[in-house]
Design a protein around this motif. Structure first.
Motif, PDB file in Angstrom:
ATOM      1  N   VAL A   1       5.029  -0.962  14.714  1.00  0.00           N
ATOM      2  CA  VAL A   1       6.331  -0.948  14.046  1.00  0.00           C
ATOM      3  C   VAL A   1       7.445  -1.243  15.049  1.00  0.00           C
ATOM      4  CG1 VAL A   1       7.993   0.489  12.813  1.00  0.00           C
ATOM      5  CG2 VAL A   1       5.570   0.591  12.214  1.00  0.00           C
TER       6      VAL A   1
ATOM      7  N   VAL B   1      10.595  -2.934   9.506  1.00  0.00           N
ATOM      8  CA  VAL B   1       9.538  -2.502   8.583  1.00  0.00           C
ATOM      9  C   VAL B   1      10.136  -1.603   7.502  1.00  0.00           C
ATOM     10  CG1 VAL B   1       7.465  -1.085   8.390  1.00  0.00           C
ATOM     11  CG2 VAL B   1       7.703  -2.718  10.270  1.00  0.00           C
ATOM     12  N   THR B   2       9.802  -1.909   6.247  1.00  0.00           N
ATOM     13  CA  THR B   2      10.340  -1.098   5.151  1.00  0.00           C
ATOM     14  C   THR B   2       9.287  -0.200   4.519  1.00  0.00           C
ATOM     15  OG1 THR B   2       9.962  -3.021   3.725  1.00  0.00           O
ATOM     16  CG2 THR B   2      12.193  -2.679   4.531  1.00  0.00           C
ATOM     17  N   LYS B   3       8.016  -0.584   4.649  1.00  0.00           N
ATOM     18  CA  LYS B   3       6.983   0.211   3.991  1.00  0.00           C
ATOM     19  C   LYS B   3       5.626  -0.099   4.613  1.00  0.00           C
ATOM     20  CE  LYS B   3       5.610  -0.835  -0.165  1.00  0.00           C
ATOM     21  NZ  LYS B   3       5.658  -1.104  -1.613  1.00  0.00           N
ATOM     22  N   ILE B   4       4.790   0.913   4.686  1.00  0.00           N
ATOM     23  CA  ILE B   4       3.403   0.706   5.112  1.00  0.00           C
ATOM     24  C   ILE B   4       2.505   1.283   4.042  1.00  0.00           C
ATOM     25  CG2 ILE B   4       1.660   1.297   6.840  1.00  0.00           C
ATOM     26  CD1 ILE B   4       3.934   1.547   8.880  1.00  0.00           C
ATOM     27  N   ARG B   5       1.465   0.555   3.684  1.00  0.00           N
ATOM     28  CA  ARG B   5       0.505   1.055   2.699  1.00  0.00           C
ATOM     29  C   ARG B   5      -0.865   1.094   3.336  1.00  0.00           C
ATOM     30  NH1 ARG B   5       0.741  -1.993  -2.715  1.00  0.00           N
ATOM     31  NH2 ARG B   5       2.602  -0.714  -2.901  1.00  0.00           N
ATOM     32  N   GLU B   6      -1.529   2.214   3.198  1.00  0.00           N
ATOM     33  CA  GLU B   6      -2.873   2.319   3.763  1.00  0.00           C
ATOM     34  C   GLU B   6      -3.864   2.741   2.691  1.00  0.00           C
ATOM     35  OE1 GLU B   6      -1.864   3.342   8.432  1.00  0.00           O
ATOM     36  OE2 GLU B   6      -3.211   4.634   7.320  1.00  0.00           O
TER      37      GLU B   6
ATOM     38  N   TYR C   1       3.674   6.172  13.363  1.00  0.00           N
ATOM     39  CA  TYR C   1       4.467   4.971  13.126  1.00  0.00           C
ATOM     40  C   TYR C   1       5.930   5.180  13.456  1.00  0.00           C
ATOM     41  CZ  TYR C   1       0.282   3.314  10.796  1.00  0.00           C
ATOM     42  OH  TYR C   1      -1.008   2.935  10.529  1.00  0.00           O
ATOM     43  N   MET C   2       6.251   6.365  13.974  1.00  0.00           N
ATOM     44  CA  MET C   2       7.639   6.607  14.370  1.00  0.00           C
ATOM     45  C   MET C   2       7.838   6.073  15.785  1.00  0.00           C
ATOM     46  SD  MET C   2       8.097  10.510  13.062  1.00  0.00           S
ATOM     47  CE  MET C   2       7.618  10.998  11.399  1.00  0.00           C
TER      48      MET C   2
ATOM     49  N   LEU D   1      10.303   7.244   7.143  1.00  0.00           N
ATOM     50  CA  LEU D   1       9.382   8.045   7.955  1.00  0.00           C
ATOM     51  C   LEU D   1       8.997   7.330   9.240  1.00  0.00           C
ATOM     52  CD1 LEU D   1       6.862   9.715   5.510  1.00  0.00           C
ATOM     53  CD2 LEU D   1       8.463  10.811   7.070  1.00  0.00           C
ATOM     54  N   THR D   2       9.196   6.015   9.232  1.00  0.00           N
ATOM     55  CA  THR D   2       8.711   5.265  10.395  1.00  0.00           C
ATOM     56  C   THR D   2       9.700   5.371  11.529  1.00  0.00           C
ATOM     57  OG1 THR D   2       9.675   3.205   9.532  1.00  0.00           O
ATOM     58  CG2 THR D   2       7.392   3.708   8.995  1.00  0.00           C
TER      59      THR D   2
ATOM     60  N   TYR E   1      -2.252   5.490   0.339  1.00  0.00           N
ATOM     61  CA  TYR E   1      -1.039   6.205   0.702  1.00  0.00           C
ATOM     62  C   TYR E   1       0.056   5.220   1.057  1.00  0.00           C
ATOM     63  CZ  TYR E   1      -4.138  10.207   1.030  1.00  0.00           C
ATOM     64  OH  TYR E   1      -5.042  11.189   0.745  1.00  0.00           O
ATOM     65  N   GLU E   2       1.292   5.663   0.849  1.00  0.00           N
ATOM     66  CA  GLU E   2       2.429   4.864   1.264  1.00  0.00           C
ATOM     67  C   GLU E   2       3.237   5.625   2.291  1.00  0.00           C
ATOM     68  OE1 GLU E   2       4.994   3.337  -1.716  1.00  0.00           O
ATOM     69  OE2 GLU E   2       3.380   2.250  -2.726  1.00  0.00           O
ATOM     70  N   ILE E   3       3.666   4.897   3.308  1.00  0.00           N
ATOM     71  CA  ILE E   3       4.531   5.492   4.318  1.00  0.00           C
ATOM     72  C   ILE E   3       5.857   4.777   4.228  1.00  0.00           C
ATOM     73  CG2 ILE E   3       4.838   5.936   6.772  1.00  0.00           C
ATOM     74  CD1 ILE E   3       1.650   5.584   6.846  1.00  0.00           C
ATOM     75  N   PRO E   4       6.891   5.428   3.641  1.00  0.00           N
ATOM     76  CA  PRO E   4       8.172   4.755   3.436  1.00  0.00           C
ATOM     77  C   PRO E   4       8.912   4.552   4.754  1.00  0.00           C
ATOM     78  CG  PRO E   4       8.150   6.955   2.431  1.00  0.00           C
ATOM     79  CD  PRO E   4       6.892   6.803   3.210  1.00  0.00           C
ATOM     80  N   ALA E   5       9.904   3.699   4.693  1.00  0.00           N
ATOM     81  CA  ALA E   5      10.623   3.304   5.901  1.00  0.00           C
ATOM     82  C   ALA E   5      11.266   4.493   6.598  1.00  0.00           C
ATOM     83  CB  ALA E   5      11.696   2.270   5.552  1.00  0.00           C
TER      84      ALA E   5
END
Lengths: 269, 269
Positions: free
Chosen positions: B193, B203-208, B99-100, A268-269, A262-266
């Motif tokens: 984050v 942070v621009t992106k997280i991948r899990e 991650y917010m 959303l953070t 999965y990807e969590i884009p910026a």
DNA sequence: CAGTGGTCTAGACCACGCT
DNA sequence: GCGTGGTCTAGACCACTGT
């Protein structure tokens, strides 16, 4: 070595002290042979009858030892053929691109994980059925309980190896009479997002909840899971314009040959 | 059925036809009682001896039926006390909002899943260490193997119940001397984050990548996992401006009390 | 057909938790 | 001490996979 006394204990007739149960000691010895490579991955381990002779115990004790290894996922058994050291399987990685219409999809060199979508080696066994919405499903679709839904049950295989069990629901109203309601059109090119799009439904968001548990016996059989291997569960909900247009109450993956990305884009953070 | 002659042969010796093995039928019946609530979660199921009387089979057959349920994670056994329906644990749901920086986070009424972030009942046991980058880690951070990284190992608990094992890495260069490198500041407010942001790293992106497997013995002990419960594994990679700024090689969750939630926005489909 | 694992029986004794 | 599950035996017959 401390193993000498253990070996001696095998030769005793009955009195063996239960400090360590015999079936555990036997399991340890077989595990050692497998991890040390004396029994290579994919090879047969000795038959139950030859193990009863070697360790001089009842067959039930041997079977218990093998149960231990099966629960650890170390071996798998085929009725009539024998018990094997478990071969290493290729891992199927399912990333966000599985919901894209069409794009370049390469394997991940570092893990060997691969995506098989649209590769032609994927077969789907589909079963469609009209069912009445349970209260839970009705709430998600924002309709009255009992409203008729199209239930889509799939068993997906790659190279003949079962990879995924899916149970998904659609509002019958939105798909009745369309090609989407035709089970003979499986597998769906482009996946369910593309199919919905062909009906003029533009998917705006997908939400997935991932869990893990041990499989039921039925799932273990359908996915040909050796004992000791859990399943990954993804529950999917597909939205269009804030409305729920599809619900997959359970996508069941064999955890020894699937992983989800999965990807969590910026934003959303 | 074509099996009738076969079934007749069985009836000569044993009352029940083996179309479905007796132990599986018994497992099905017990499973039904548990899921239907006749045996409530946490309650003892009947003892093996009373089950042999009820189903009129040998004790070994009853034990095999219970083995099936144990492998499914439905029951757990305590020597000398009995076998219980596994109590339902509160499920901890980890969604993208973890991650917010800060936001309203409510429970999900339909499943009872809850998020405990920032709730004050979450304790963290942290261990920091400087380690040399393995080839795999070096490649992800785009540095030379052997470059010094900060390793952050965590055991997170909620209400004293262990919930998560984490091993994460940062480039020592980017965190040395900053509050982020101080193990006494755990738990990090706002998560990793927000911590990176406090260093000016956006942070621009997280991948899990999510996997499941049976726990190692160490993990089972640390997470107090009963037998038959798998673990969910999430491997996280955090990006800023295309560079990798954090890698969590394994976040280990007990599958009986955690689930992961992800969103796939429209622009990804 | 022979050889493998799958199921089941009817006993026995041991180890653990409670009362 | 009693009832629970844990371990083990020695057999029997069935079902599946090969030759």
């Amino acid at each position: 070595m401390a193993d000498e006394s253990t070996a001696d204990r095998y030769r005793e007739r009955v009195p063996a002290p239960h400090r360590q149960p015999r079936y555990r000691a036997i399991a340890d010895e077989l595990r050692r042979r497998i991890t040390a490579g004396a029994i290579p991955a994919g090879a047969l381990i000795p038959s139950e009858s030859s193990l009863t002779a070697e360790f001089r115990v009842a067959r039930g004790t041997i079977r218990e030892a093998i149960n231990v290894l099966r629960a650890e996922g170390l071996v798998m058994t085929e009725h009539g053929r024998g018990t094997y050291a478990r071969p290493n399987l290729p891992v199927r990685r399912l990333g966000p691109e599985r919901y894209m219409s069409q794009r370049q999809q390469d394997g991940d060199e570092t893990t060997g994980a691969r995506s098989f979508r649209n590769s032609g080696v994927e077969q789907v066994n589909a079963e469609y059925q009209e069912v009445a919405a349970t209260p839970e499903l009705a709430e998600m679709f924002e309709v009255e309980p009992g409203t008729v839904l199209l239930q889509r049950r799939l068993l997906t295989s790659v190279y003949g190896v079962p990879q995924q069990l899916t149970t998904a629901y659609y509002l019958l109203d939105t798909v009745a009479g369309t090609p989407v309601a035709d089970p003979n059109r499986e597998p769906w090119p482009g996946g369910h997002v593309a199919q919905l799009q062909s009906l003029g439904i533009l998917v705006t968001k997908i939400r997935e909840v991932v869990q893990a548990r041990m499989p039921t016996i039925d799932e273990a059989e359908a996915l040909r899971l050796p004992a000791g291997v859990p399943v990954l569960i993804a529950n999917r909900r597909t939205y269009a314009d804030g409305r729920t247009v599809e619900v997959a109450t359970s996508m069941v993956f064999p955890a020894d040959r699937a992983e989800l990305e999965y990807e969590i884009p910026a934003d959303l953070t």
